[in-house]
Motif scaffolding. Structure first.
Motif, PDB file in Angstrom:
ATOM      1  N   ASP A  49       0.840  -1.202   0.000  1.00 17.21           N
ATOM      2  CA  ASP A  49       0.000   0.000   0.000  1.00 17.21           C
ATOM      3  C   ASP A  49       0.877   1.256   0.000  1.00 17.21           C
ATOM      4  O   ASP A  49       0.585   2.247  -0.686  1.00 17.21           O
ATOM      5  N   CYS A  50       1.960   1.201   0.775  1.00 17.47           N
ATOM      6  CA  CYS A  50       2.882   2.344   0.858  1.00 17.47           C
ATOM      7  C   CYS A  50       3.572   2.582  -0.477  1.00 17.47           C
ATOM      8  O   CYS A  50       3.752   3.729  -0.899  1.00 17.47           O
ATOM      9  N   ILE A  51       3.945   1.503  -1.157  1.00 22.86           N
ATOM     10  CA  ILE A  51       4.578   1.637  -2.478  1.00 22.86           C
ATOM     11  C   ILE A  51       3.608   2.302  -3.453  1.00 22.86           C
ATOM     12  O   ILE A  51       3.977   3.213  -4.200  1.00 22.86           O
ATOM     13  N   ARG A  52       2.345   1.844  -3.421  1.00 28.22           N
ATOM     14  CA  ARG A  52       1.328   2.433  -4.308  1.00 28.22           C
ATOM     15  C   ARG A  52       1.110   3.919  -3.983  1.00 28.22           C
ATOM     16  O   ARG A  52       0.940   4.737  -4.889  1.00 28.22           O
ATOM     17  N   THR A  53       1.125   4.257  -2.691  1.00 32.10           N
ATOM     18  CA  THR A  53       0.937   5.648  -2.269  1.00 32.10           C
ATOM     19  C   THR A  53       2.021   6.548  -2.855  1.00 32.10           C
ATOM     20  O   THR A  53       1.746   7.623  -3.395  1.00 32.10           O
ATOM     21  N   LEU A  54       3.273   6.092  -2.776  1.00 29.59           N
ATOM     22  CA  LEU A  54       4.383   6.908  -3.286  1.00 29.59           C
ATOM     23  C   LEU A  54       4.402   6.969  -4.809  1.00 29.59           C
ATOM     24  O   LEU A  54       4.738   7.998  -5.391  1.00 29.59           O
ATOM     25  N   LYS A  55       4.038   5.868  -5.461  1.00 34.01           N
ATOM     26  CA  LYS A  55       3.982   5.872  -6.924  1.00 34.01           C
ATOM     27  C   LYS A  55       2.877   6.803  -7.414  1.00 34.01           C
ATOM     28  O   LYS A  55       3.019   7.482  -8.441  1.00 34.01           O
ATOM     29  N   ARG A  56       1.775   6.823  -6.668  1.00 33.75           N
ATOM     30  CA  ARG A  56       0.668   7.722  -7.008  1.00 33.75           C
ATOM     31  C   ARG A  56       1.117   9.178  -6.880  1.00 33.75           C
ATOM     32  O   ARG A  56       0.828  10.019  -7.729  1.00 33.75           O
ATOM     33  N   ARG A  57       1.851   9.471  -5.798  1.00 32.01           N
ATOM     34  CA  ARG A  57       2.357  10.829  -5.613  1.00 32.01           C
ATOM     35  C   ARG A  57       3.325  11.204  -6.744  1.00 32.01           C
ATOM     36  O   ARG A  57       3.280  12.313  -7.270  1.00 32.01           O
ATOM     37  N   GLN A  58       4.166  10.241  -7.123  1.00 33.72           N
ATOM     38  CA  GLN A  58       5.143  10.463  -8.179  1.00 33.72           C
ATOM     39  C   GLN A  58       4.436  10.779  -9.499  1.00 33.72           C
ATOM     40  O   GLN A  58       4.806  11.699 -10.230  1.00 33.72           O
ATOM     41  N   ARG A  59       3.382  10.005  -9.764  1.00 30.72           N
ATOM     42  CA  ARG A  59       2.627  10.196 -11.006  1.00 30.72           C
ATOM     43  C   ARG A  59       1.897  11.538 -11.012  1.00 30.72           C
ATOM     44  O   ARG A  59       1.915  12.269 -11.999  1.00 30.72           O
ATOM     45  N   ASP A  60       1.256  11.889  -9.879  1.00 34.56           N
ATOM     46  CA  ASP A  60       0.532  13.160  -9.784  1.00 34.56           C
ATOM     47  C   ASP A  60       1.476  14.347  -9.932  1.00 34.56           C
ATOM     48  O   ASP A  60       1.136  15.365 -10.534  1.00 34.56           O
TER      49      ASP A  60
END
Length: 586
Positions: free
Chosen positions: A540-551
């Motif tokens: 979940d944490c990996i997805r959170t950071l990847k989402r931030r990176q993408r945004d």
């Protein structure tokens, strides 16, 4: 690592088992591999202080202090890094390394320092004996006038200098050289003759946190063209900017009962008077403006501070300077507003313990106190005075990072001046103070969620969790500067094939903010895992950071698209942006 070899620190820590060391100060109960107790750094009824026996670190879930055995001793004994190392080395009979200094020179310096401390101790005893002399009538009268009983006099080691000549003669008989006398600061020289630097005064010894006499303060007993209070000069054992009067008794109080807050006053007599009335948590800055070193010393004991300087205008200005310094060091500070012209000693003697306690309970935060000072500075009944008051008040209000606090203070300013709230708000918004505006609550919450994800990922790497598999820290971009520094260090260690020891990380980073953040990261390992799926949360944490990176990438491309004038380049950016947006909507 501040001059010490990594292998030495590793050995020192392995010989000083953290559970064993902490148990000398805290009653611990074992739960699995961890030990729990009531935190020695703040008052609490339920145990929230946890020691990890396997990886040798601690963390308090109440006050959020954490660290290794060195930082624990620094905190609980109020020692600096080097003295904490010495404390632990002596505990397990380890020899300290030379620390890159010439060992003979160090031995000579240590011997010189010990001789000075011995001389000062003998001087203090000399003064105490003088107070019992028939010649100390004026000294005794002054003590009686201040309302100090014999217990207080003995507790603070108060003594008397009867003249200018007997101290040098006494010290000579004790075997001290003229050079040692002058180096101590207790004795001065004029026209080739030695004399007591505080001759004829009431003597107050200044004692450090190790219960060593390091200097003296003297109080005149008669009116004269000399300073009422005088300290002996700075020496190799006394630096006024790094000293707080009564720190020795404060340390004792902390070890016996714990300390919730500290009261800071200006002088010795204020301190002694307050202590005599039951306020044991008092220290004095000895009449000087507070320094960063003093603020850091205070932080070892508590984060809650009340400044109680004299009630005159000079005392109030000094209080503001002190508040700013303490605030910059991360302390919660308030000002005890005293009646005009009175000092803490006057107040506690005139109004009693209850009267002074009431003022402490009503202590004001910095921003409120600044506004009070401005109101006293300008005559708001005159046009010019009101204008200057409003300008100053708006600058103070602008310092607040809270919109709700600004609104409350503006309403208060409106009521005092009669200027409309809307006008004051427009003026406030026009002031440039160089500080960023407060972020929207949802933005702050999102940032903290991202930071928490970064912490958990770092914790998982440090403790080599089995679900890491092919995970590589380099694949993710971190945002928190402290996390980035820790991440970069871990990446280098992993590349070298080194296994990271959690408690040794405290030796890698000297910066206090990094150490505090490291404690938060390590604290994940101490939390109850019964109803917590670590592996699921990890992804979940990996997805959170990847989402931030993408945004973040979408924002960057959007700005590029809006500012680009070349049609071909705009088309290329638009295609890239379209792919990112498509990925976001999956």
């Amino acid at each position: 690592m501040r001059g010490y070899d990594a292998r030495f620190l590793d050995t020192l820590k392995s010989k000083n088992d953290l559970v064993e060391v902490v148990s000398r100060y805290v009653h611990l109960e074992q739960k699995g591999n961890s030990f729990w107790g009531r935190c020695p750094f703040h008052h609490e009824k339920t145990a929230s202080f946890c020691v990890n026996s396997t990886d040798q670190f601690y963390y308090c879930f109440g006050c959020h202090k954490g660290g290794d055995v060195i930082s624990f001793i620094m905190e609980v004994e109020a020692l600096d890094f080097y003295d904490a190392i010495k404390f632990l080395a002596e505990r397990v009979k380890m020899e300290l390394p030379s620390d890159n200094y010439d060992s003979q020179k160090m031995a000579e310096e240590k011997e010189k320092k010990n001789r000075i401390l011995s001389l000062l101790k003998d001087t203090a005893l000399f003064y105490v004996r003088n107070l019992k002399s028939e010649k100390a009538t004026k000294h005794i009268e002054y003590i009686a006038k201040r309302g100090l009983n014999s217990d207080m006099v003995a507790s603070f080691g108060i003594g008397a200098s009867l003249d200018f000549n007997s101290l040098p003669e006494y010290l000579k008989q004790k075997g001290y050289t003229e050079k040692e006398m002058l180096l101590s600061g207790a004795v001065d020289e004029k026209n080739g003759r030695l004399y007591d630097s505080l001759g004829g005064r009431l003597i107050i010894p200044i004692i450090n946190q190790f219960n060593q006499v390091i200097a003296f303060g003297g109080r005149l007993l008669e009116k004269a063209d000399f300073a009422k209070y005088k300290n002996t000069k700075e020496t190799m054992v006394f630096n006024k900017s790094q000293t707080l009067y009564n720190i020795n008794n404060l340390k004792k109080l902390k070890n016996e009962e714990g300390i919730n807050s500290i009261i800071i006053v200006e002088g010795y007599m204020d301190t002694i008077s307050l202590v005599s009335k039951g306020f044991r948590n008092v220290v004095a800055s000895m009449g000087t403006s507070l320094t960063k070193d003093q603020a850091r010393m205070i932080k070892r004991y508590t984060t809650n501070v009340n400044i109680s300087y004299d009630g005159d205008f000079a005392g109030q200005k000094a209080a503001i300077r002190g508040l700013e310094i303490l605030k910059d060091e991360g302390l919660e500070v308030k000002v005890v507003a005293l009646p005009d012209g009175l000092d803490p000693d006057d107040v506690v003697n005139k109004y009693g313990r209850e009267g002074y306690q009431k003022l402490v309970d009503e202590a004001k935060p910095l921003i409120d106190f600044k506004l009070d000072i401005l109101e006293k500075t300008f005559d708001i009944n005159s046009t010019e005075g009101k204008r200057k008051y409003i300008q100053g008040a708006l600058k103070v209000i602008k310092e607040s990072q809270s919109n709700s606090e600004q609104e409350e203070l503006l309403k208060r300013l409106r009521d005092k001046t009669g200027i409309t709230y809307e006008s004051l708000k427009r003026e406030l918004e026009s002031i440039e103070n160089g500080k960023p505006k407060v972020e929207r609550v949802e933005t702050v919450e999102l940032k903290e969620k991202n930071y928490e994800a970064e912490r958990f990922l770092l914790s998982s790497v440090i403790f080599s969790k089995p679900f890491l598999k092919e995970f590589d820290l380099k694949d993710l971009a971190f945002e928190n500067p402290l996390h980035i520094e820790i991440k970069e260090y871990l990446e280098k260690e992993i590349e070298k094939g080194e296994k990271v020891k959690p408690n040794l990380l405290y030796d890698v980073f000297d910066d206090q903010a990094l150490k505090e953040e490291l404690s938060k990261i390590l604290s994940f390992e101490l939390e109850d895992k019964k109803n917590f799926d670590e592996e699921r949360y990890f992804y979940d944490c990996i997805r959170t950071l990847k989402r931030r990176q993408r945004d973040s990438e979408i924002k960057r491309l959007t700005k590029m698209f809006e500012s680009e004038t070349d049609l071909v380049k705009r088309q290329k950016i638009a295609e890239e942006l379209k792919l990112k947006l498509k990925d976001k909507n999956k």
